[in-house]
Design a protein around this motif. Structure first.
Motif, mmCIF file in Angstrom:
data_model
loop_
_atom_site.group_PDB
_atom_site.id
_atom_site.type_symbol
_atom_site.label_atom_id
_atom_site.label_comp_id
_atom_site.label_asym_id
_atom_site.label_seq_id
_atom_site.Cartn_x
_atom_site.Cartn_y
_atom_site.Cartn_z
ATOM 1 N N ILE A 172 38.595 36.585 36.161
ATOM 2 C CA ILE A 172 38.916 35.158 36.322
ATOM 3 C C ILE A 172 37.751 34.296 35.869
ATOM 4 O O ILE A 172 36.657 34.367 36.429
ATOM 5 N N GLY A 173 38.002 33.501 34.838
ATOM 6 C CA GLY A 173 37.005 32.566 34.344
ATOM 7 C C GLY A 173 35.808 33.230 33.690
ATOM 8 O O GLY A 173 34.805 32.580 33.406
ATOM 9 N N THR A 174 35.896 34.529 33.448
ATOM 10 C CA THR A 174 34.751 35.261 32.921
ATOM 11 C C THR A 174 34.863 35.558 31.444
ATOM 12 O O THR A 174 33.887 35.965 30.810
ATOM 13 N N GLY A 229 52.380 34.759 33.156
ATOM 14 C CA GLY A 229 50.949 34.599 33.342
ATOM 15 C C GLY A 229 50.600 33.466 34.281
ATOM 16 O O GLY A 229 51.364 32.514 34.447
ATOM 17 N N LEU A 230 49.440 33.619 34.918
ATOM 18 C CA LEU A 230 48.818 32.537 35.691
ATOM 19 C C LEU A 230 47.538 32.206 34.934
ATOM 20 O O LEU A 230 46.683 33.083 34.753
ATOM 21 N N ILE A 231 47.444 30.971 34.474
ATOM 22 C CA ILE A 231 46.450 30.611 33.477
ATOM 23 C C ILE A 231 45.570 29.486 33.991
ATOM 24 O O ILE A 231 46.067 28.402 34.307
ATOM 25 N N GLY A 232 44.279 29.736 34.085
ATOM 26 C CA GLY A 232 43.352 28.718 34.546
ATOM 27 C C GLY A 232 42.842 27.883 33.386
ATOM 28 O O GLY A 232 43.506 26.959 32.913
#
Ligand code: PEP
Length: 250
Positions: A172-174, A229-232
């Motif tokens: 996540i966010g990486t 998808g779950l997309i930040g």
């Protein structure tokens, strides 16, 4: 194989402003031609009213990022499921790893949040996923099964109405993404767990989340148990999110 028709959900996290939201949402709405997947954006609670009005009648559904585990009362700062319902919220993320990590949310709290959402007619997007340390210790399966088991335990047959999102915390966010094969392996475990709990497990979408972007979305969505998808980060850029919605629309 899960539901037909992918579900793509943007998680804005603590980003946006009235001005920025107006341009992001208008850019998204004007680019939705050719998009036939299910799509939603989960906005900060303070922006629900604005997003509700801008999205009214559109193909982009409204979501929230958290909900209280309590019904109402002396819980300063919290937002109830009924309050979300007032803004025609369709989805709410529960148990995002950032809530588990920075706000002490336990599996039990997450299960009760899902229950409040379901009782209000809002679809909870239940996030599960292992940390980097758990990943490296080979505990991925055990962790995600424990997290989902709590939600199943509390919600019984109602879990046929949830959405599950597998989000490896290390992705996540990486910029690190699970490979399509890694994601599929975990999704298959979750699918089997849902199957054992409800006769209607096929209708539960299992989303992947964690540095999903326009470049890796197709490979992930091609997996039999990756239903969306779950997309930040990428959901904050209209061209990126739109190209992901189109990739999910084939
Ligand atoms: C998320 O926060 O749910 C997420 C997947 O974030 P990102 O896409 O930025 O990794």
């Amino acid at each position: 194989m899960g539901m037909s028709g992918k579900l793509m959900v943007g998680n804005w996290k603590m980003n946006g402003s009235l001005a920025a939201n107006t341009s992001l949402l208008s850019e998204l709405l004007s680019g939705m031609g050719g998009v036939n997947c299910l799509a939603a954006v989960c906005v900060p609670a303070t922006h629900l009213a604005q997003a509700q009005s801008l999205l009214a009648g559109s193909a982009l559904a409204l979501g929230a990022q958290d909900v209280s585990a309590h019904e109402s009362g002396a819980y300063t700062g919290e937002v109830s499921a009924a309050m979300l319902r007032d803004f025609a919220v369709r989805y709410v993320i529960v148990g995002h790893s950032e809530r588990r990590q920075f706000h002490g949310e336990t599996d039990t709290v997450v299960a009760h949040k899902a229950q409040r959402a379901l009782a209000a007619g809002i679809t909870p997007i239940v996030c599960v996923g292992e940390s980097l340390a758990e990943h490296e210790a080979g505990q991925t399966e055990a962790v995600v099964k424990r997290q989902l088991a709590a939600v199943i335990h509390t919600n019984g047959h109602c879990i046929s109405e949830i959405v599950v999102a597998y989000e490896p915390v290390w992705a996540i966010g990486t910029g690190l993404t699970a490979t399509p094969e890694q994601a599929q392996a975990v999704h298959a475990v979750l699918r089997a767990q849902l199957q054992a709990a409800t006769a209607h497990s096929q209708r539960v979408p299992i989303l992947y989340g964690g540095s999903m972007n326009a470049g890796n979305v197709a490979g992930l969505l091609a997996q039999p148990d990756v239903d969306g998808g779950l997309i930040g980060g990428a959901s904050l850029k209209a061209p990126d999110f739109l190209s992901m919605l189109k990739a999910a629309s084939r």
